[in-house]
Design a protein around this motif. Structure first.
Motif, PDB file in Angstrom:
ATOM      1  N   ILE A  40      -7.511 -32.308  -9.284  1.00  0.00           N
ATOM      2  CA  ILE A  40      -6.502 -33.125  -9.951  1.00  0.00           C
ATOM      3  C   ILE A  40      -5.424 -33.485  -8.944  1.00  0.00           C
ATOM      4  O   ILE A  40      -5.355 -32.895  -7.858  1.00  0.00           O
ATOM      5  CB  ILE A  40      -5.867 -32.377 -11.156  1.00  0.00           C
ATOM      6  N   GLN A  41      -4.582 -34.419  -9.333  1.00  0.00           N
ATOM      7  CA  GLN A  41      -3.438 -34.765  -8.486  1.00  0.00           C
ATOM      8  C   GLN A  41      -2.150 -34.152  -9.005  1.00  0.00           C
ATOM      9  O   GLN A  41      -1.215 -33.919  -8.240  1.00  0.00           O
ATOM     10  CB  GLN A  41      -3.307 -36.287  -8.391  1.00  0.00           C
ATOM     11  N   SER A  42      -2.094 -33.890 -10.317  1.00  0.00           N
ATOM     12  CA  SER A  42      -0.903 -33.283 -10.913  1.00  0.00           C
ATOM     13  C   SER A  42      -1.283 -32.626 -12.232  1.00  0.00           C
ATOM     14  O   SER A  42      -2.383 -32.838 -12.759  1.00  0.00           O
ATOM     15  CB  SER A  42       0.180 -34.337 -11.154  1.00  0.00           C
ATOM     16  N   VAL A  47      -6.666 -32.298 -19.012  1.00  0.00           N
ATOM     17  CA  VAL A  47      -6.844 -32.571 -20.437  1.00  0.00           C
ATOM     18  C   VAL A  47      -6.685 -31.246 -21.184  1.00  0.00           C
ATOM     19  O   VAL A  47      -7.383 -30.268 -20.897  1.00  0.00           O
ATOM     20  CB  VAL A  47      -8.221 -33.188 -20.733  1.00  0.00           C
ATOM     21  N   ASN A  48      -5.763 -31.223 -22.123  1.00  0.00           N
ATOM     22  CA  ASN A  48      -5.461 -30.018 -22.902  1.00  0.00           C
ATOM     23  C   ASN A  48      -6.352 -30.008 -24.142  1.00  0.00           C
ATOM     24  O   ASN A  48      -6.139 -30.773 -25.079  1.00  0.00           O
ATOM     25  CB  ASN A  48      -3.975 -30.016 -23.275  1.00  0.00           C
ATOM     26  N   ASP A  49      -7.361 -29.149 -24.137  1.00  0.00           N
ATOM     27  CA  ASP A  49      -8.305 -29.092 -25.252  1.00  0.00           C
ATOM     28  C   ASP A  49      -7.635 -28.672 -26.554  1.00  0.00           C
ATOM     29  O   ASP A  49      -7.857 -29.271 -27.599  1.00  0.00           O
ATOM     30  CB  ASP A  49      -9.437 -28.112 -24.924  1.00  0.00           C
ATOM     31  N   HIS A  50      -6.841 -27.608 -26.497  1.00  0.00           N
ATOM     32  CA  HIS A  50      -6.125 -27.169 -27.707  1.00  0.00           C
ATOM     33  C   HIS A  50      -4.990 -26.227 -27.326  1.00  0.00           C
ATOM     34  O   HIS A  50      -4.966 -25.661 -26.237  1.00  0.00           O
ATOM     35  CB  HIS A  50      -7.067 -26.500 -28.713  1.00  0.00           C
ATOM     36  N   ILE A  51      -4.080 -26.077 -28.258  1.00  0.00           N
ATOM     37  CA  ILE A  51      -3.017 -25.092 -28.163  1.00  0.00           C
ATOM     38  C   ILE A  51      -3.133 -24.167 -29.362  1.00  0.00           C
ATOM     39  O   ILE A  51      -3.781 -24.515 -30.354  1.00  0.00           O
ATOM     40  CB  ILE A  51      -1.613 -25.739 -28.102  1.00  0.00           C
ATOM     41  N   ALA A  52      -2.527 -22.976 -29.272  1.00  0.00           N
ATOM     42  CA  ALA A  52      -2.688 -22.004 -30.356  1.00  0.00           C
ATOM     43  C   ALA A  52      -1.368 -21.311 -30.677  1.00  0.00           C
ATOM     44  O   ALA A  52      -0.545 -21.066 -29.790  1.00  0.00           O
ATOM     45  CB  ALA A  52      -3.745 -20.973 -29.984  1.00  0.00           C
ATOM     46  N   PHE A  53      -1.234 -21.001 -31.959  1.00  0.00           N
ATOM     47  CA  PHE A  53      -0.052 -20.294 -32.461  1.00  0.00           C
ATOM     48  C   PHE A  53      -0.488 -19.131 -33.331  1.00  0.00           C
ATOM     49  O   PHE A  53      -1.532 -19.178 -33.990  1.00  0.00           O
ATOM     50  CB  PHE A  53       0.827 -21.230 -33.300  1.00  0.00           C
ATOM     51  N   ARG A  54       0.342 -18.096 -33.360  1.00  0.00           N
ATOM     52  CA  ARG A  54       0.130 -16.943 -34.233  1.00  0.00           C
ATOM     53  C   ARG A  54       1.266 -16.853 -35.239  1.00  0.00           C
ATOM     54  O   ARG A  54       2.425 -17.094 -34.882  1.00  0.00           O
ATOM     55  CB  ARG A  54       0.051 -15.655 -33.404  1.00  0.00           C
ATOM     56  N   HIS A 189     -14.885 -29.632 -19.070  1.00  0.00           N
ATOM     57  CA  HIS A 189     -15.887 -30.700 -18.923  1.00  0.00           C
ATOM     58  C   HIS A 189     -15.287 -32.022 -18.463  1.00  0.00           C
ATOM     59  O   HIS A 189     -16.013 -32.933 -18.076  1.00  0.00           O
ATOM     60  CB  HIS A 189     -16.671 -30.901 -20.230  1.00  0.00           C
ATOM     61  N   ASN A 190     -13.952 -32.127 -18.489  1.00  0.00           N
ATOM     62  CA  ASN A 190     -13.290 -33.335 -18.004  1.00  0.00           C
ATOM     63  C   ASN A 190     -12.973 -33.285 -16.509  1.00  0.00           C
ATOM     64  O   ASN A 190     -12.429 -34.244 -15.964  1.00  0.00           O
ATOM     65  CB  ASN A 190     -11.988 -33.586 -18.781  1.00  0.00           C
ATOM     66  N   LEU A 191     -13.326 -32.194 -15.855  1.00  0.00           N
ATOM     67  CA  LEU A 191     -13.031 -32.028 -14.433  1.00  0.00           C
ATOM     68  C   LEU A 191     -14.143 -32.639 -13.574  1.00  0.00           C
ATOM     69  O   LEU A 191     -15.224 -32.953 -14.076  1.00  0.00           O
ATOM     70  CB  LEU A 191     -12.870 -30.544 -14.114  1.00  0.00           C
ATOM     71  N   PRO A 192     -13.895 -32.814 -12.275  1.00  0.00           N
ATOM     72  CA  PRO A 192     -14.936 -33.334 -11.379  1.00  0.00           C
ATOM     73  C   PRO A 192     -16.194 -32.469 -11.424  1.00  0.00           C
ATOM     74  O   PRO A 192     -16.141 -31.277 -11.752  1.00  0.00           O
ATOM     75  CB  PRO A 192     -14.277 -33.282 -10.001  1.00  0.00           C
ATOM     76  N   GLN A 193     -17.309 -33.059 -11.045  1.00  0.00           N
ATOM     77  CA  GLN A 193     -18.624 -32.461 -11.255  1.00  0.00           C
ATOM     78  C   GLN A 193     -18.784 -31.048 -10.705  1.00  0.00           C
ATOM     79  O   GLN A 193     -19.423 -30.200 -11.331  1.00  0.00           O
ATOM     80  CB  GLN A 193     -19.704 -33.363 -10.670  1.00  0.00           C
ATOM     81  N   THR A 197     -18.247 -27.144 -15.350  1.00  0.00           N
ATOM     82  CA  THR A 197     -18.893 -26.186 -16.246  1.00  0.00           C
ATOM     83  C   THR A 197     -18.040 -24.929 -16.282  1.00  0.00           C
ATOM     84  O   THR A 197     -17.301 -24.640 -15.320  1.00  0.00           O
ATOM     85  CB  THR A 197     -20.312 -25.820 -15.790  1.00  0.00           C
ATOM     86  N   ILE A 198     -18.146 -24.180 -17.357  1.00  0.00           N
ATOM     87  CA  ILE A 198     -17.329 -22.978 -17.468  1.00  0.00           C
ATOM     88  C   ILE A 198     -17.735 -21.959 -16.404  1.00  0.00           C
ATOM     89  O   ILE A 198     -16.897 -21.213 -15.883  1.00  0.00           O
ATOM     90  CB  ILE A 198     -17.432 -22.380 -18.888  1.00  0.00           C
ATOM     91  N   GLU A 199     -19.008 -21.944 -16.038  1.00  0.00           N
ATOM     92  CA  GLU A 199     -19.476 -21.014 -15.005  1.00  0.00           C
ATOM     93  C   GLU A 199     -18.836 -21.334 -13.659  1.00  0.00           C
ATOM     94  O   GLU A 199     -18.315 -20.430 -12.976  1.00  0.00           O
ATOM     95  CB  GLU A 199     -21.003 -21.071 -14.889  1.00  0.00           C
TER      96      GLU A 199
END
Length: 303
Positions: A40-42, A47-54, A189-193, A197-199
């Motif tokens: 990324i450049q910044s 891309v923020n998939d989700h945020i969470a609250f309790r 999955h939005n990152l460069p190739q 992947t999560i691995e």
């Protein structure tokens, strides 16, 4: 989506993220390493998939209260999840535009705790006689932003915190941290190739010294195999309690998610968009992600 909602959500997300960014050094560490490797450049490129609250399931609080803020700004309430062992309920909320993250909101079923734990929680929340969200001007995004970090109840004593901790680590987290942003999630999955992947992304994280939550394995995978998640271990914060005593306790953390393409979509499509990918959440995954703030994980980084 109206300009008013868009501008309001931009301000709300900004108000949420900055204190979280300041409190969770791993965010900057990961972001800087991603920039260095050319992913990324910044920070804005992530891309923020989700945020969470309790939240706490007591009168005038909990999901039914807290969700009003986001429903007002166009979020749509989706699937229900139950975590019997942790005594939690949860829902996720779809954003009004792909620009914004999904929201995962959980609630402790306080009535299912021991009498002692219920009494401790009531000690701090019984003075809340009205729904605090109903007191907000939902047209005033600064007021909403401030609300996320507003102390709705007094700080607990260290004894009350430890007593809750012995029964429910989730309860102890909320009684001190309140509505603090629990985590944000990098969409892998939005990152460069080479890193999408999560691995591969987990390997990158560990190469820069990030310690991952191993509850249920470093990678938590949905039954359909289409949602893969991992997370850091919560950062420890220096907590000062009502009686002046202090100790390190878990704060917030960073999550990572890979959403794979749905099998019904065109297999020849080389660049599937978010609508082509697995949506929603998986209770088994989330159950283990919760433990990013649990002692079994945080003890790995306590110095």
């Amino acid at each position: 989506m109206s300009t008013i909602i868009k501008n309001g959500l931009d301000e709300i997300m900004g108000a949420l993220f900055q204190p979280y960014y300041d409190r969770v050094p791993n965010v900057e560490k990961i972001t800087n390493a991603m920039i260095t490797t050319g992913m990324i450049q910044s920070q804005n490129d992530i891309v923020n998939d989700h945020i969470a609250f309790r939240t706490l399931g007591v009168p005038h609080l909990g999901i039914n209260s807290f969700e009003k803020i986001f429903l007002e700004f166009g979020y749509i309430k989706k699937d229900y999840y139950h975590f019997e062992g942790k005594k939690l309920d949860a829902y996720w909320y779809a954003p009004p535009s792909p620009k914004y993250p999904r929201i995962f909101m959980s609630e402790l079923k306080v009535d299912n705790l021991s009498n002692k734990a219920q009494q401790i929680i009531a000690k701090y929340t019984k003075s809340i006689n009205l729904d605090p969200v109903d007191q907000l001007d939902l047209n005033n995004t600064k007021e909403i932003g401030d609300f996320f970090y507003k102390p709705l109840w007094q700080l607990p004593t260290i004894q009350d915190y430890n007593d809750l901790l012995a029964e429910s680590e989730y309860a102890a987290w909320v009684i001190y941290n309140r509505y603090y942003l629990n985590h944000y999630t990098i969409s892998v999955h939005n990152l460069p190739q080479s890193f999408n992947t999560i691995e591969s992304f987990n390997s990158f994280l560990e190469s820069i010294g990030i310690v991952l939550n191993t509850s249920g394995g470093k990678i938590k995978t949905s039954k359909d195999g289409l949602l893969k998640q991992s997370s850091t271990i919560a950062e420890m914060i220096n907590a000062t309690f009502a009686d002046g005593e202090a100790m390190g306790i878990p704060g917030s953390y960073v999550e990572f998610a890979e959403r794979l393409p749905l099998p019904s979509n065109d297999k020849n499509k080389t660049n599937p968009n978010d609508l082509d990918r697995r949506d929603g959440f998986e209770s088994a995954n989330a159950d283990k992600i919760f433990e990013s703030t649990y002692h079994e994980q945080t003890k790995k980084i306590i110095r």
